[in-house]
Design an enzyme around this catalytic site. Structure first.
Site, PDB file in Angstrom:
ATOM      1  N   ASN C 154      64.229  38.846  52.888  1.00 57.39           N
ATOM      2  CA  ASN C 154      63.829  37.591  53.512  1.00 57.39           C
ATOM      3  C   ASN C 154      64.747  37.140  54.632  1.00 57.39           C
ATOM      4  O   ASN C 154      64.350  36.376  55.494  1.00 57.39           O
ATOM      5  CB  ASN C 154      63.744  36.484  52.455  1.00 57.39           C
ATOM      6  CG  ASN C 154      64.999  36.382  51.624  1.00 57.39           C
ATOM      7  OD1 ASN C 154      65.367  37.343  50.928  1.00 57.39           O
ATOM      8  ND2 ASN C 154      65.676  35.255  51.683  1.00 57.39           N
ATOM      9  N   GLN C 182      58.012  38.748  50.425  1.00 59.20           N
ATOM     10  CA  GLN C 182      57.963  38.794  51.890  1.00 59.20           C
ATOM     11  C   GLN C 182      57.028  39.873  52.421  1.00 59.20           C
ATOM     12  O   GLN C 182      56.840  39.975  53.633  1.00 59.20           O
ATOM     13  CB  GLN C 182      59.374  39.017  52.456  1.00 59.20           C
ATOM     14  CG  GLN C 182      60.319  37.840  52.268  1.00 59.20           C
ATOM     15  CD  GLN C 182      60.004  36.658  53.166  1.00 59.20           C
ATOM     16  OE1 GLN C 182      59.256  36.772  54.133  1.00 59.20           O
ATOM     17  NE2 GLN C 182      60.573  35.501  52.846  1.00 59.20           N
ATOM     18  N   HIS C 204      52.390  31.159  49.537  1.00 58.61           N
ATOM     19  CA  HIS C 204      52.745  30.434  50.759  1.00 58.61           C
ATOM     20  C   HIS C 204      53.462  31.294  51.786  1.00 58.61           C
ATOM     21  O   HIS C 204      53.759  30.815  52.881  1.00 58.61           O
ATOM     22  CB  HIS C 204      53.567  29.186  50.434  1.00 58.61           C
ATOM     23  CG  HIS C 204      54.970  29.464  49.972  1.00 58.61           C
ATOM     24  ND1 HIS C 204      56.038  29.480  50.833  1.00 58.61           N
ATOM     25  CD2 HIS C 204      55.462  29.748  48.753  1.00 58.61           C
ATOM     26  CE1 HIS C 204      57.138  29.740  50.136  1.00 58.61           C
ATOM     27  NE2 HIS C 204      56.813  29.919  48.877  1.00 58.61           N
ATOM     28  N   THR C 242      46.878  25.278  32.145  1.00 61.00           N
ATOM     29  CA  THR C 242      45.584  25.224  32.812  1.00 61.00           C
ATOM     30  C   THR C 242      45.646  25.979  34.134  1.00 61.00           C
ATOM     31  O   THR C 242      46.548  25.759  34.938  1.00 61.00           O
ATOM     32  CB  THR C 242      45.195  23.755  33.073  1.00 61.00           C
ATOM     33  OG1 THR C 242      45.169  23.066  31.820  1.00 61.00           O
ATOM     34  CG2 THR C 242      43.839  23.660  33.740  1.00 61.00           C
ATOM     35  N   CYS C 327      66.222  28.521  51.212  1.00 58.92           N
ATOM     36  CA  CYS C 327      66.579  27.866  49.962  1.00 58.92           C
ATOM     37  C   CYS C 327      68.083  27.656  49.837  1.00 58.92           C
ATOM     38  O   CYS C 327      68.522  26.943  48.980  1.00 58.92           O
ATOM     39  CB  CYS C 327      66.031  28.609  48.766  1.00 58.92           C
ATOM     40  SG  CYS C 327      66.907  30.124  48.472  1.00 58.92           S
TER      41      CYS C 327
HETATM   42  C1  LIG Z   1      48.533  16.715  25.512  1.00 56.72           C
HETATM   43  C2  LIG Z   1      48.608  17.848  26.474  1.00 56.72           C
HETATM   44  N1  LIG Z   1      49.779  18.459  26.699  1.00 56.72           N
HETATM   45  C3  LIG Z   1      49.895  19.474  27.562  1.00 56.72           C
HETATM   46  C4  LIG Z   1      48.815  19.951  28.259  1.00 56.72           C
HETATM   47  C5  LIG Z   1      49.015  21.112  29.185  1.00 56.72           C
HETATM   48  O1  LIG Z   1      48.839  20.727  30.520  1.00 56.72           O
HETATM   49  P1  LIG Z   1      48.719  21.827  31.671  1.00 56.72           P
HETATM   50  O2  LIG Z   1      47.548  22.669  31.325  1.00 56.72           O
HETATM   51  O3  LIG Z   1      48.550  21.062  32.910  1.00 56.72           O
HETATM   52  O4  LIG Z   1      49.953  22.639  31.670  1.00 56.72           O
HETATM   53  C6  LIG Z   1      47.558  19.347  28.055  1.00 56.72           C
HETATM   54  C7  LIG Z   1      46.333  19.807  28.735  1.00 56.72           C
HETATM   55  O5  LIG Z   1      45.905  20.928  28.664  1.00 56.72           O
HETATM   56  C8  LIG Z   1      47.458  18.274  27.142  1.00 56.72           C
HETATM   57  O6  LIG Z   1      46.289  17.682  26.914  1.00 56.72           O
HETATM   58  C1  LIG Z   2      62.186  37.560  48.816  1.00 56.95           C
HETATM   59  C2  LIG Z   2      61.803  36.267  48.165  1.00 56.95           C
HETATM   60  N1  LIG Z   2      61.710  36.197  46.841  1.00 56.95           N
HETATM   61  C3  LIG Z   2      61.369  35.056  46.216  1.00 56.95           C
HETATM   62  C4  LIG Z   2      61.098  33.906  46.906  1.00 56.95           C
HETATM   63  C5  LIG Z   2      60.742  32.661  46.143  1.00 56.95           C
HETATM   64  O1  LIG Z   2      59.419  32.303  46.360  1.00 56.95           O
HETATM   65  P1  LIG Z   2      58.868  30.866  45.893  1.00 56.95           P
HETATM   66  O2  LIG Z   2      59.705  29.861  46.589  1.00 56.95           O
HETATM   67  O3  LIG Z   2      57.460  30.860  46.295  1.00 56.95           O
HETATM   68  O4  LIG Z   2      59.062  30.763  44.433  1.00 56.95           O
HETATM   69  C6  LIG Z   2      61.188  33.936  48.311  1.00 56.95           C
HETATM   70  C7  LIG Z   2      60.951  32.732  49.146  1.00 56.95           C
HETATM   71  O5  LIG Z   2      61.555  31.713  49.041  1.00 56.95           O
HETATM   72  C8  LIG Z   2      61.553  35.142  48.950  1.00 56.95           C
HETATM   73  O6  LIG Z   2      61.659  35.212  50.280  1.00 56.95           O
END
Ligand SMILES: Cc1ncc(COP(=O)(O)O)c(C=O)c1O
Ligand SMILES: Cc1ncc(COP(=O)(O)O)c(C=O)c1O
Lengths: 121, 388, 388, 121
Positions: C154, C182, C204, C242, C327
């Site tokens: 990177n 990368q 991204h 989820t 970073c």
């Molecule tokens: C009470 C509760 N905790 C945790 C989660 C997990 O959330 P997420 O799927 O956004 O990680 C959920 C939903 O699935 C939930 O209803």
């Molecule tokens: C080589 C490399 N590995 C890992 C990452 C981490 O990616 P992210 O920030 O999407 O977790 C990056 C970018 O920051 C990267 O350039």
């Protein structure tokens, strides 16, 4: 993960099971196992099944399978009941593998219906 | 009467992002896409977006925005809080307390910790689904380090008394984590007033984006956690990774919108739940799994005797509803939450969770009641007399 | 000449999401917001969106889409791969191999493992920044379980020979993880042909959304990992939570778009890099940190003698460029990557990373060269003669 | 994390340092420490500093601080140099705390310039 667990045939037979119900004076087979309850009833004329009905408590595959069996046997010889195997039901209804046990219960029910018809003959 | 294509009554599984949230995300995606950790002008602009969103979410919870860590959702927040605190405090003691009716994303974390040598006390709820402060106090030991109890239950809507439970923890100098995935943005949560050390939330349960959540970590000196992920220096090294600016902005917007709508929405949901219950409570053998008085009104969990759950779910189409929580709706097993509340396997497996939200209209709920009545009737009419 | 507001030359830190990616995400947000784990019709529709995106990303990498786990980004993917494999294989052996020039999201994971009792061999690159297969082979021991080497660096754009390094791992029955954050979407990666067991990527970096990434886990029987997060049954229990449908859809779209643009873009970037280098190589004491022949052309890392890095960065405004990786661009420390390549502290701290992408025009690069020349000149003119 | 590390004064002084350069026949102070190099030069008339210039190799805060010092002392009495403290520079330029050491080097340079002027008097 989730793709549709029910194929078109399951959906159709489950939504509109034309053979759900009872038959006056019919021979019946009944099984209750694997968290399901199934009753098959048939009236016979000579060696042929004239009408067949089911009652079922179970998952959609079980209900659809019961409907499929009724459709399949009306008009066929009684003897066919005892040769019943669940293979093509499993296939036609795309029953998931973990529900095989339930379809086997259905198989037992079909056989016991055959037995009941012979016993009453 | 025209039958609707789909009636979505599964807001407890996930909510659609608010239009304004989507618009905000789009704006940020095009104008502030740079990495907020970059020191150049574009990076600084992104960081401003992040700071602003933290302020919005901080306002919703009445906390210092600096106390928030951005995560990928409540699953990660729960893991980070529970594993992070348990591991950080392991040298002091290895006893932990939680409830049997927690979400999988809490239950399975504690199970993993049990395998790693921690001792976990699993509290059962009372008949009303709640755990009493006295019961919690009795479970605490000298070596207890962490208590994790959810706010609103995702299957039943039952609300735990976070305030009283938190006070018990404070008295015993034990960390208190709350899984508030189902309550943030829906009911008032004042973290200045509540004795909570760690709190998990997720955007997609209150009309924010999916894939973004947060963990509140109180600034009090005792609240330290170990990170789960290692990497760049972002977020005080507690949660590295490039900050997803647009998701954070969306979550911030969702927080602000929720704060504005909360009270009206709560009343509206209360009426919807009452109407649904009225429409089905006359069915023979029907019962509510939850608390129609004190429970969160956006959820109505209904069981019915002698009806098979999977068939009921299919017969309810085109209603989009859940059996148990979405994340184990693939499995055929009866809900462990309802089992813990004393329901039989048979009762539990017939349970259907209706959950309502901003787009739910009274007509949807009337349709749901009608559909439920006829589904039960039809399945019973098919079943052998011995069962139905 | 009108001076532009901002010239973004930091595509290695992050890229703006492609318009079509944004459009796709918006479409999914409004039409397929349901939880893909829900078994109802809306849930199944969401799952179709996920399946389709997996197919798109699978096509880019030439893999079975089922081999993909969705994560929150490359940081999480790296952690999941490295911690997950190391922990799963710990009973067999505790020796691991990586390079000194890895991203923080790899380096810091291995450092954490060192603290947990694992032995890590840190390979140094040769003068060209690359590690030779022989050097890797020499480092392997009987108890080596995992090798992690990045594809494209990177900071410098240096490309490791993944194929040869992977073959060494295969011969020694050691798992091979590649941080391809990368390179995915930018250069061809055929994972049927390459001996890679685990591969990390993030949306991204190739015009997809932020907050979503993936880990490729080969289906070969030896490739097992332990999860980092515990919770619902999603993603074979390896990564619960989820699924963020819209982000996954965006990542899929980004994969498809990248596949179509890749070759043309690579040529275009090659020309841009050449033009920038031509515009500045005559400066006294200037040197490229990287490989102008075999390196990835989207990155040009330039050092210059006797110029202070922080001041250079400020003098370069309105260019949005990086010192070291984003970073750790907050920190004033000279890049450990350049230090590992044999640069002195002084040389390393003057390094500026220019990185180009789809929106970079030849005029941007000319402007960058001009700005760089005058910044160096100006800072030298201010410095005491002894230094400049 | 990143908010602008440079305030407006740093940006202005760094971008356009009007006192960067040399002075013919001036007294100078020079320090090199903490990874920075700084030279201050001043011409004097009587007890007053008539002109002051700097040369600096260092971060933007160092360059801006050197410029600020030159602006501040032109026209003032030489004696003021020896009373220099970095406090208000730290404040005006919002120098981050971790750079305090560099500003102290600058302080030393100012003092040594005062010394040099006295020595050459
Ligand atoms: C009470 C509760 N905790 C945790 C989660 C997990 O959330 P997420 O799927 O956004 O990680 C959920 C939903 O699935 C939930 O209803
Ligand atoms: C080589 C490399 N590995 C890992 C990452 C981490 O990616 P992210 O920030 O999407 O977790 C990056 C970018 O920051 C990267 O350039």
């Amino acid at each position: 993960m989730s793709s549709d667990p029910y194929n078109a045939m399951v959906r159709e037979y489950f939504a509109d099971p034309q053979h759900a119900g009872d038959l006056e004076g019919a021979a019946t087979g009944y099984f209750s196992d694997q968290g399901m309850h199934i009753r098959l009833a048939a009236t016979v004329s000579g060696e042929r099944i004239t009408s067949m009905r089911f009652r079922a408590w179970g998952c959609p595959h079980v209900i659809a399978a019961a409907e499929a069996i009724c459709r399949q046997y009306e008009g066929r010889p009684v003897a066919a009941l005892e040769e019943f195997t669940s293979d093509h039901i499993m296939q036609d209804l795309a029953v998931p593998i973990e529900k095989t046990g339930r379809i086997l219960v259905l198989e037992d029910t079909v056989r016991s219906l055959g037995q009941a018809i012979r016993d009453s003959a | 009467m025209k039958q609707p294509d789909n009636v979505y009554l599964d807001y407890a599984a996930t909510t659609p992002a608010d239009e304004r949230v989507i618009a905000r995300m789009q704006e940020v995606q095009t104008t502030s896409f740079a990495n907020p950790s970059s020191s150049h002008a574009a990076g600084r602009q992104s960081m401003e977006v992040v700071t602003n969103a933290a302020r919005q979410l901080g306002a919703l919870l009445n906390i210092d925005p600096d106390a928030l860590l951005w995560t990928s959702g409540a699953t990660e927040s729960n893991n980070l809080a529970i594993l992070g605190a348990a591991r950080h405090r392991a040298h002091r003691g290895k006893h932990l307390v939680t409830m049997r009716t927690e979400h999988k994303a809490v239950v399975d974390v504690f199970k993993a910790l049990e395998k790693q040598g921690f001792a976990v006390t699993w509290l059962s709820p009372g008949d009303d689904g709640r755990v009493l402060p006295e019961v919690l106090a009795d479970a605490l030991r000298d070596d207890t380090q962490l208590v994790s109890i959810m706010h609103i239950n995702n299957e039943t809507g039952i609300v735990q008394d976070i305030g009283s439970l938190g006070r018990v923890c404070r008295e015993h100098d034990v960390l208190f984590h709350v899984d508030a995935a189902q309550s943030v943005g829906k009911v008032h949560l004042d973290l200045q007033a509540l004795p909570v050390d760690l709190l998990s939330l997720t955007g997609h349960k209150f009309y924010g984006p999916k894939g973004i959540g947060a963990l509140y970590v109180s600034a009090s000196p005792g609240t330290h956690i170990e990170p789960l992920l290692w990497g760049g220096g972002q977020q005080r090294r507690l949660r590295p990774g490039t900050l997803p600016v647009e998701l954070i902005a969306g979550l911030g917007a969702a927080a602000e919108i929720s704060a504005a709508l909360m009270d009206d929405e709560y009343s509206r949901l209360t009426a919807l739940r009452a109407s649904l219950w009225e429409g089905i409570c006359a069915i023979d053998g029907v019962h509510a799994n939850g608390d129609l008085n004190n429970g969160y009104p956006g959820i109505l969990n209904v069981g019915v005797d002698n009806v098979e759950g999977e068939s009921l779910l299919l017969a309810l189409e085109p209603l989009c509803v859940a059996t148990g929580s979405a994340c184990n709706s693939q499995s055929q097993e009866p809900s462990y939450v309802l089992r813990a509340m004393g329901r039989s396997d048979l009762q539990a497996q017939s349970a259907i969770r209706f959950s309502f939200g901003r787009q739910t209209a009274p007509a949807d709920v009337e349709f749901a009641a009608r559909t439920y009545r006829s589904a039960v009737e039809r399945l019973r009419s098919i079943a052998p007399e011995a069962v139905a």
